[in-house]
Scaffold this motif. Structure first.
Motif, PDB file in Angstrom:
ATOM      1  N   LEU A 120       0.831  -1.200   0.000  1.00 24.33           N
ATOM      2  CA  LEU A 120       0.000   0.000   0.000  1.00 24.33           C
ATOM      3  C   LEU A 120       0.872   1.259   0.000  1.00 24.33           C
ATOM      4  N   SER A 121       1.893   1.282   0.835  1.00 26.70           N
ATOM      5  CA  SER A 121       2.793   2.436   0.891  1.00 26.70           C
ATOM      6  C   SER A 121       3.502   2.635  -0.445  1.00 26.70           C
ATOM      7  N   LEU A 122       3.903   1.548  -1.075  1.00 25.31           N
ATOM      8  CA  LEU A 122       4.566   1.625  -2.376  1.00 25.31           C
ATOM      9  C   LEU A 122       3.618   2.153  -3.454  1.00 25.31           C
ATOM     10  N   VAL A 123       2.395   1.631  -3.482  1.00 24.41           N
ATOM     11  CA  VAL A 123       1.409   2.082  -4.467  1.00 24.41           C
ATOM     12  C   VAL A 123       1.138   3.580  -4.296  1.00 24.41           C
ATOM     13  N   ILE A 124       0.997   4.028  -3.062  1.00 23.32           N
ATOM     14  CA  ILE A 124       0.754   5.453  -2.812  1.00 23.32           C
ATOM     15  C   ILE A 124       1.987   6.279  -3.190  1.00 23.32           C
ATOM     16  N   SER A 125       3.178   5.783  -2.856  1.00 22.97           N
ATOM     17  CA  SER A 125       4.389   6.541  -3.189  1.00 22.97           C
ATOM     18  C   SER A 125       4.518   6.750  -4.694  1.00 22.97           C
ATOM     19  N   GLU A 126       4.113   5.756  -5.469  1.00 26.42           N
ATOM     20  CA  GLU A 126       4.184   5.882  -6.926  1.00 26.42           C
ATOM     21  C   GLU A 126       3.265   6.993  -7.445  1.00 26.42           C
ATOM     22  N   ARG A 127       2.171   7.247  -6.746  1.00 27.82           N
ATOM     23  CA  ARG A 127       1.251   8.325  -7.138  1.00 27.82           C
ATOM     24  C   ARG A 127       1.921   9.698  -7.005  1.00 27.82           C
ATOM     25  N   TYR A 128       2.861   9.822  -6.076  1.00 27.97           N
ATOM     26  CA  TYR A 128       3.495  11.104  -5.794  1.00 27.97           C
ATOM     27  C   TYR A 128       4.910  11.218  -6.358  1.00 27.97           C
TER      28      TYR A 128
ATOM     29  N   LEU B 297       5.260  13.520   0.734  1.00 28.01           N
ATOM     30  CA  LEU B 297       4.481  12.276   0.797  1.00 28.01           C
ATOM     31  C   LEU B 297       5.210  11.121   0.108  1.00 28.01           C
ATOM     32  N   TYR B 298       5.863  11.410  -0.993  1.00 21.91           N
ATOM     33  CA  TYR B 298       6.638  10.376  -1.678  1.00 21.91           C
ATOM     34  C   TYR B 298       7.749   9.838  -0.771  1.00 21.91           C
ATOM     35  N   LYS B 299       8.485  10.746  -0.168  1.00 21.43           N
ATOM     36  CA  LYS B 299       9.594  10.342   0.704  1.00 21.43           C
ATOM     37  C   LYS B 299       9.080   9.506   1.889  1.00 21.43           C
ATOM     38  N   LEU B 300       7.992   9.955   2.511  1.00 20.41           N
ATOM     39  CA  LEU B 300       7.418   9.250   3.656  1.00 20.41           C
ATOM     40  C   LEU B 300       6.913   7.857   3.258  1.00 20.41           C
ATOM     41  N   THR B 301       6.114   7.788   2.209  1.00 23.55           N
ATOM     42  CA  THR B 301       5.517   6.494   1.845  1.00 23.55           C
ATOM     43  C   THR B 301       6.544   5.529   1.273  1.00 23.55           C
ATOM     44  N   SER B 302       7.532   6.027   0.554  1.00 24.68           N
ATOM     45  CA  SER B 302       8.541   5.107   0.026  1.00 24.68           C
ATOM     46  C   SER B 302       9.429   4.560   1.143  1.00 24.68           C
ATOM     47  N   SER B 303       9.736   5.375   2.142  1.00 24.29           N
ATOM     48  CA  SER B 303      10.542   4.869   3.260  1.00 24.29           C
ATOM     49  C   SER B 303       9.734   3.875   4.105  1.00 24.29           C
ATOM     50  N   ARG B 304       8.441   4.142   4.274  1.00 28.09           N
ATOM     51  CA  ARG B 304       7.596   3.186   5.001  1.00 28.09           C
ATOM     52  C   ARG B 304       7.451   1.878   4.222  1.00 28.09           C
ATOM     53  N   ALA B 305       7.344   1.965   2.916  1.00 22.84           N
ATOM     54  CA  ALA B 305       7.238   0.753   2.099  1.00 22.84           C
ATOM     55  C   ALA B 305       8.456  -0.131   2.321  1.00 22.84           C
TER      56      ALA B 305
ATOM     57  N   ASN C 253     -11.608   8.098  -9.699  1.00 21.63           N
ATOM     58  CA  ASN C 253     -12.682   8.318 -10.674  1.00 21.63           C
ATOM     59  C   ASN C 253     -13.993   8.732 -10.018  1.00 21.63           C
ATOM     60  N   VAL C 254     -14.316   8.119  -8.892  1.00 18.54           N
ATOM     61  CA  VAL C 254     -15.599   8.382  -8.235  1.00 18.54           C
ATOM     62  C   VAL C 254     -15.536   9.601  -7.312  1.00 18.54           C
ATOM     63  N   TYR C 255     -14.449   9.713  -6.536  1.00 20.91           N
ATOM     64  CA  TYR C 255     -14.376  10.741  -5.495  1.00 20.91           C
ATOM     65  C   TYR C 255     -13.347  11.841  -5.759  1.00 20.91           C
ATOM     66  N   GLY C 256     -12.508  11.641  -6.769  1.00 18.04           N
ATOM     67  CA  GLY C 256     -11.484  12.633  -7.073  1.00 18.04           C
ATOM     68  C   GLY C 256     -10.250  12.555  -6.206  1.00 18.04           C
ATOM     69  N   THR C 257     -10.112  11.476  -5.439  1.00 10.86           N
ATOM     70  CA  THR C 257      -8.930  11.294  -4.595  1.00 10.86           C
ATOM     71  C   THR C 257      -8.588   9.808  -4.502  1.00 10.86           C
ATOM     72  N   PHE C 258      -7.315   9.500  -4.453  1.00 14.70           N
ATOM     73  CA  PHE C 258      -6.835   8.118  -4.396  1.00 14.70           C
ATOM     74  C   PHE C 258      -7.065   7.512  -3.011  1.00 14.70           C
ATOM     75  N   ILE C 259      -6.764   8.294  -1.981  1.00 11.90           N
ATOM     76  CA  ILE C 259      -6.813   7.793  -0.599  1.00 11.90           C
ATOM     77  C   ILE C 259      -8.187   8.076  -0.009  1.00 11.90           C
ATOM     78  N   ARG C 260      -9.011   7.041   0.005  1.00 11.99           N
ATOM     79  CA  ARG C 260     -10.375   7.138   0.530  1.00 11.99           C
ATOM     80  C   ARG C 260     -10.867   5.723   0.827  1.00 11.99           C
TER      81      ARG C 260
ATOM     82  N   ASP D 269      -6.899   1.217   5.586  1.00 14.06           N
ATOM     83  CA  ASP D 269      -5.673   0.421   5.692  1.00 14.06           C
ATOM     84  C   ASP D 269      -4.454   1.299   5.963  1.00 14.06           C
ATOM     85  N   LEU D 270      -4.403   2.464   5.355  1.00 12.91           N
ATOM     86  CA  LEU D 270      -3.280   3.370   5.580  1.00 12.91           C
ATOM     87  C   LEU D 270      -3.242   3.806   7.049  1.00 12.91           C
ATOM     88  N   THR D 271      -4.401   4.082   7.624  1.00 15.44           N
ATOM     89  CA  THR D 271      -4.491   4.446   9.038  1.00 15.44           C
ATOM     90  C   THR D 271      -4.051   3.276   9.922  1.00 15.44           C
TER      91      THR D 271
END
Length: 133
Positions: free
Chosen positions: A39-47, A58-66, A107-114, A120-122
């Motif tokens: 999940l952290s890797l997928v999110i990091s790729e978005r940023y 956000l990229y730095k944080l999520t990639s290090s957590r991944a 596509n539905v909400y205009g944001t990836f993290i929802r 799961d991220l929480t």
């Protein structure tokens, strides 16, 4: 109508069914940390290629957590006799699921993290990460 995609099971659901995940249940620990890593890797790729300061942070944080989650997940998986190939297959499955849900959310909400991704991220940040800090 647009229907949001959802995961087969959130990490909260899984944790509630496996109460020893953070002590004696190495299989569950590996499963949970691998999902947090993916999940952290997928999110990091978005940023990754965005230039604004918040995206870079956000990229730095999520990639290090991944990376952190992957190290612990791999160690736990090997401890229970898991193979690299099966570990990689599990990661591919969850990357696809998280990616599909994220695209649906966008596509539905205009944001990836929802929804389930946000849940799961929480869980990864509040329940899993503290085990390794």
């Amino acid at each position: 109508p647009n229907l949001a995609y959802s995961l087969p099971e959130t990490l909260d659901d899984y944790i509630s069914q496996h109460p020893t995940w953070n002590s004696s249940d190495m299989a569950s620990l590996s499963y949970i940390t691998s999902r947090c890593s993916v999940l952290s890797l997928v999110i990091s790729e978005r940023y990754k290629n965005q230039n604004d300061a918040q995206s870079k942070k956000l990229y730095k944080l999520t990639s290090s957590r991944a990376t952190l989650f992957a190290i612990y997940s791999d160690a736990a998986f090997k401890e229970i006799g898991g193979t690299t190939k099966s570990f990689q297959e599990r990661a591919k499955v969850w990357a696809k699921l998280y990616g599909e849900e994220g695209v649906s959310n966008t596509n539905v909400y205009g944001t990836f993290i929802r929804g389930d991704i946000a849940s799961d991220l929480t869980t990864c940040g509040e329940q899993v990460l503290p085990l390794f800090e």
